[in-house]
Design a protein around this motif. Structure first.
Motif, PDB file in Angstrom:
ATOM      1  N   LEU A 330       0.838  -1.204   0.000  1.00 31.99           N
ATOM      2  CA  LEU A 330       0.000   0.000   0.000  1.00 31.99           C
ATOM      3  C   LEU A 330       0.870   1.250   0.000  1.00 31.99           C
ATOM      4  O   LEU A 330       0.402   2.349  -0.273  1.00 31.99           O
ATOM      5  CB  LEU A 330      -0.934   0.017   1.213  1.00 31.99           C
ATOM      6  CG  LEU A 330      -1.920  -1.162   1.293  1.00 31.99           C
ATOM      7  CD1 LEU A 330      -2.789  -1.055   2.540  1.00 31.99           C
ATOM      8  CD2 LEU A 330      -2.792  -1.213   0.040  1.00 31.99           C
ATOM      9  N   ALA A 331       2.163   1.118   0.318  1.00 33.02           N
ATOM     10  CA  ALA A 331       3.076   2.265   0.256  1.00 33.02           C
ATOM     11  C   ALA A 331       3.524   2.438  -1.188  1.00 33.02           C
ATOM     12  O   ALA A 331       4.151   1.563  -1.765  1.00 33.02           O
ATOM     13  CB  ALA A 331       4.277   2.026   1.160  1.00 33.02           C
ATOM     14  N   GLU A 332       3.160   3.570  -1.764  1.00 39.83           N
ATOM     15  CA  GLU A 332       3.506   3.799  -3.175  1.00 39.83           C
ATOM     16  C   GLU A 332       4.799   4.577  -3.316  1.00 39.83           C
ATOM     17  O   GLU A 332       5.599   4.353  -4.217  1.00 39.83           O
ATOM     18  CB  GLU A 332       2.372   4.565  -3.859  1.00 39.83           C
ATOM     19  CG  GLU A 332       2.660   4.952  -5.292  1.00 39.83           C
ATOM     20  CD  GLU A 332       1.408   5.474  -5.999  1.00 39.83           C
ATOM     21  OE1 GLU A 332       0.530   4.647  -6.315  1.00 39.83           O
ATOM     22  OE2 GLU A 332       1.298   6.689  -6.202  1.00 39.83           O
ATOM     23  N   GLU A 333       5.009   5.536  -2.422  1.00 38.37           N
ATOM     24  CA  GLU A 333       6.195   6.384  -2.549  1.00 38.37           C
ATOM     25  C   GLU A 333       6.545   6.995  -1.204  1.00 38.37           C
ATOM     26  O   GLU A 333       5.675   7.314  -0.409  1.00 38.37           O
ATOM     27  CB  GLU A 333       5.905   7.485  -3.567  1.00 38.37           C
ATOM     28  CG  GLU A 333       7.148   8.258  -3.964  1.00 38.37           C
ATOM     29  CD  GLU A 333       6.916   9.117  -5.204  1.00 38.37           C
ATOM     30  OE1 GLU A 333       7.411   8.733  -6.273  1.00 38.37           O
ATOM     31  OE2 GLU A 333       6.232  10.143  -5.084  1.00 38.37           O
ATOM     32  N   VAL A 334       7.840   7.137  -0.963  1.00 40.28           N
ATOM     33  CA  VAL A 334       8.320   7.852   0.216  1.00 40.28           C
ATOM     34  C   VAL A 334       9.322   8.888  -0.277  1.00 40.28           C
ATOM     35  O   VAL A 334      10.332   8.524  -0.883  1.00 40.28           O
ATOM     36  CB  VAL A 334       9.019   6.893   1.212  1.00 40.28           C
ATOM     37  CG1 VAL A 334       9.592   7.645   2.391  1.00 40.28           C
ATOM     38  CG2 VAL A 334       8.037   5.818   1.702  1.00 40.28           C
ATOM     39  N   VAL A 335       9.013  10.179  -0.104  1.00 34.84           N
ATOM     40  CA  VAL A 335       9.955  11.213  -0.566  1.00 34.84           C
ATOM     41  C   VAL A 335      10.252  12.239   0.512  1.00 34.84           C
ATOM     42  O   VAL A 335       9.372  12.640   1.276  1.00 34.84           O
ATOM     43  CB  VAL A 335       9.452  12.034  -1.790  1.00 34.84           C
ATOM     44  CG1 VAL A 335       9.905  11.418  -3.071  1.00 34.84           C
ATOM     45  CG2 VAL A 335       7.965  12.258  -1.764  1.00 34.84           C
ATOM     46  N   LEU A 336      11.504  12.668   0.536  1.00 29.79           N
ATOM     47  CA  LEU A 336      11.928  13.739   1.426  1.00 29.79           C
ATOM     48  C   LEU A 336      11.419  15.052   0.844  1.00 29.79           C
ATOM     49  O   LEU A 336      11.757  15.398  -0.289  1.00 29.79           O
ATOM     50  CB  LEU A 336      13.463  13.743   1.484  1.00 29.79           C
ATOM     51  CG  LEU A 336      14.108  14.789   2.387  1.00 29.79           C
ATOM     52  CD1 LEU A 336      13.778  14.532   3.857  1.00 29.79           C
ATOM     53  CD2 LEU A 336      15.626  14.797   2.184  1.00 29.79           C
ATOM     54  N   ILE A 337      10.573  15.783   1.606  1.00 31.13           N
ATOM     55  CA  ILE A 337      10.064  17.040   1.050  1.00 31.13           C
ATOM     56  C   ILE A 337      10.614  18.255   1.777  1.00 31.13           C
ATOM     57  O   ILE A 337      10.483  19.371   1.311  1.00 31.13           O
ATOM     58  CB  ILE A 337       8.514  17.091   1.031  1.00 31.13           C
ATOM     59  CG1 ILE A 337       7.948  16.849   2.439  1.00 31.13           C
ATOM     60  CG2 ILE A 337       7.935  16.090   0.043  1.00 31.13           C
ATOM     61  CD1 ILE A 337       6.461  17.171   2.522  1.00 31.13           C
ATOM     62  N   ASP A 338      11.237  18.046   2.940  1.00 33.47           N
ATOM     63  CA  ASP A 338      11.835  19.195   3.625  1.00 33.47           C
ATOM     64  C   ASP A 338      12.981  18.716   4.492  1.00 33.47           C
ATOM     65  O   ASP A 338      12.943  17.611   5.036  1.00 33.47           O
ATOM     66  CB  ASP A 338      10.777  19.903   4.488  1.00 33.47           C
ATOM     67  CG  ASP A 338      11.316  21.235   5.026  1.00 33.47           C
ATOM     68  OD1 ASP A 338      12.043  21.917   4.278  1.00 33.47           O
ATOM     69  OD2 ASP A 338      11.030  21.567   6.195  1.00 33.47           O
ATOM     70  N   ASN A 339      13.999  19.569   4.626  1.00 35.96           N
ATOM     71  CA  ASN A 339      15.236  19.157   5.268  1.00 35.96           C
ATOM     72  C   ASN A 339      15.931  20.416   5.751  1.00 35.96           C
ATOM     73  O   ASN A 339      16.242  21.284   4.950  1.00 35.96           O
ATOM     74  CB  ASN A 339      16.061  18.437   4.178  1.00 35.96           C
ATOM     75  CG  ASN A 339      17.446  18.058   4.627  1.00 35.96           C
ATOM     76  OD1 ASN A 339      17.798  18.211   5.806  1.00 35.96           O
ATOM     77  ND2 ASN A 339      18.242  17.555   3.699  1.00 35.96           N
ATOM     78  N   PHE A 340      16.111  20.585   7.060  1.00 35.64           N
ATOM     79  CA  PHE A 340      16.853  21.757   7.528  1.00 35.64           C
ATOM     80  C   PHE A 340      17.605  21.446   8.813  1.00 35.64           C
ATOM     81  O   PHE A 340      17.296  20.477   9.511  1.00 35.64           O
ATOM     82  CB  PHE A 340      15.914  22.956   7.740  1.00 35.64           C
ATOM     83  CG  PHE A 340      14.998  22.784   8.937  1.00 35.64           C
ATOM     84  CD1 PHE A 340      13.742  22.218   8.774  1.00 35.64           C
ATOM     85  CD2 PHE A 340      15.395  23.197  10.211  1.00 35.64           C
ATOM     86  CE1 PHE A 340      12.889  22.043   9.857  1.00 35.64           C
ATOM     87  CE2 PHE A 340      14.548  23.019  11.304  1.00 35.64           C
ATOM     88  CZ  PHE A 340      13.293  22.447  11.134  1.00 35.64           C
ATOM     89  N   THR A 341      18.637  22.236   9.098  1.00 41.78           N
ATOM     90  CA  THR A 341      19.414  22.070  10.317  1.00 41.78           C
ATOM     91  C   THR A 341      19.263  23.334  11.162  1.00 41.78           C
ATOM     92  O   THR A 341      19.408  24.443  10.640  1.00 41.78           O
ATOM     93  CB  THR A 341      20.892  21.816   9.969  1.00 41.78           C
ATOM     94  OG1 THR A 341      20.944  20.669   9.119  1.00 41.78           O
ATOM     95  CG2 THR A 341      21.726  21.559  11.203  1.00 41.78           C
TER      96      THR A 341
END
Ligand code: FA5
Ligand code: MG
Length: 387
Positions: A330-341
């Motif tokens: 049922l998992a179609e896609e996993v994407v990183l949409i935000d990334n900050f330090t």
């Protein structure tokens, strides 16, 4: 399968090993163990490539036909070699360096420290050469910890091809052995692409493999993107030498069968290959290459975002393994949409998970429960701080 008795708590080393399933078992510090989840175990032995009515079986047979008619049936075909191999077969025999990433628990499924689920059909190259074979094709299921999207799946199928030449073959060509083999290889694979697809937009890309030099990838234009369908090259001399073929030159290739079948049959999502839904399986017939898959109505996707502070041992493959462990196909896609330090040096990741069934509409309750389970497992197994 060896299990280990734990003698002390070892939370830190679990993550070093790539976490997930490992944490369910007893592990002795520094002694790696099994990281194969149930979802993967259930795929062992299914051998989709040996089913004549399955798109992968139809494709395999069509490639066999191409080799039979162009090479006078010289190529021997193997499609039943065991996917459980030694690390020597999978890595050392094809010159993969000791520190190469593909050996890590993050990338490969280990049964124990010396035994893996093969991550490519190249695992059989050296052994077959040693046995004296000089023209062969090996088809099989291969296994990789990998990202989640429409063209990546942790179990997929490859076909390996190897052809060995002797000096007689290239002496009159005016080329050296290496360029002769490289030209022959490209001509062979371009011919194969024409045999399968007729006219199709394709391009060669230079790349690196530890076992070939020079090395190339072939990409085909599909769904508005360049899709990598195979890797290949001129075999490293060391592999031939160890196989007792000092004076020879060889080429080798590894085809991604799902990728080729997606282009050939217009299959939009790699999960469909595993579907037992009649609306999928009934569309394919033994020997028929010209079929275009008619998607049954596309069910709506549902997007869920989750953010957390990562730690040093965080990897995307581990996250994907957890998502698949909970949601399966049922998992179609996993994407990183935000990334900050932030100022304290803490790094936050936000991932968007797409849930969608190929076969039915999912209910809100069902998706919410999946997402809660994913959050819970991610927090517990990856030791990250949810935000
Ligand atoms: C290899 O596996 C090399 N062993 C290929 C090779 C053989 C090179 C012999 C030279 C000589 P690579 O990791 O690029 O290379 O994978 C080969 C193909 O498998 C890719 O081009 C792609 O078509 C397919 N593939 C790779 N990962 C996945 C995945 N997760 N899901 C589906 N197909 C995949
Ligand atoms: Mg590649």
């Amino acid at each position: 399968i060896r299990r280990h008795k734990s003698t002390q708590p070892i939370a830190a080393s679990l993550l070093e090993l790539g976490g997930v399933q490992i944490s369910k078992q007893d592990v002795v510090k520094d002694e790696p163990t099994n990281n194969v989840p149930d979802l993967i175990f259930t795929k062992l032995g299914l051998q989709l490539h040996r089913r004549d009515n399955h798109p992968l079986g139809i494709l395999k047979n069509a490639i066999h036909e191409y080799f039979d008619s162009n090479y006078n049936s010289q190529f021997l075909k193997f499609d039943d070699l065991c996917p459980i191999v030694t690390t020597k077969q999978n890595f050392d025999d094809v010159l993969v360096p000791a520190d190469h990433v593909s050996r890590s628990y993050n990338d490969t499924y280990y049964i124990d420290a010396d035994t893996v689920l093969r991550c490519h059909t190249s695992a059989h190259q050296a052994e077959l050469l040693r046995k004296g074979y000089t023209n062969f094709l090996v088809t099989g299921d291969v296994y990789r910890r990998d990202s989640i999207d429409s063209t990546h799946y942790p179990v997929f199928h490859q076909m390996e091809g190897v052809r060995v030449f002797s000096p007689n073959d290239w002496n009159d060509s005016g080329k050296d052995g290496t360029s002769y083999a490289a030209d022959d290889l490209k001509a062979c694979l371009e011919g194969l692409a024409r045999h399968l697809f007729g006219a199709v937009e394709m391009r060669w890309v230079d790349t690196y493999f530890p076992f070939t030099n020079p090395s190339f990838e072939l990409e085909i234009y599909f769904q508005e993107k360049w899709l990598e369908v195979l890797g290949c090259g001129v075999m490293e001399q060391e592999i031939l030498k160890r196989g007792g073929k000092t004076d020879n030159v060889a080429w080798a290739f590894g085809l991604g069968l799902e990728r080729l079948a997606m282009v050939l049959f217009d299959i939009p999502d790699i999960r469909l290959f595993w579907s037992t839904d009649k609306r999928f399986t009934s569309q394919f017939t033994k020997g028929q290459l010209g079929i275009k898959f008619k998607p049954f109505s596309k069910y709506p996707p549902c997007y869920k975002d989750m953010s957390f502070w990562i730690n040093d041992s965080f990897t995307e493959n581990n996250l994907c393994e957890i998502v698949r462990g909970v949601a399966g196909d049922l998992a179609e896609e996993v994407v990183l949409i935000d990334n900050f330090t932030n100022k304290k040096g803490m790094t936050s990741h936000c991932y968007r998970i797409t849930y969608r069934s190929m076969e039915r509409s999912l209910t809100d309750e069902e998706i919410n429960e999946l997402q809660w389970n994913v959050r819970d497992q991610v927090q517990r197994q990856m030791n990250v701080e949810l935000r």
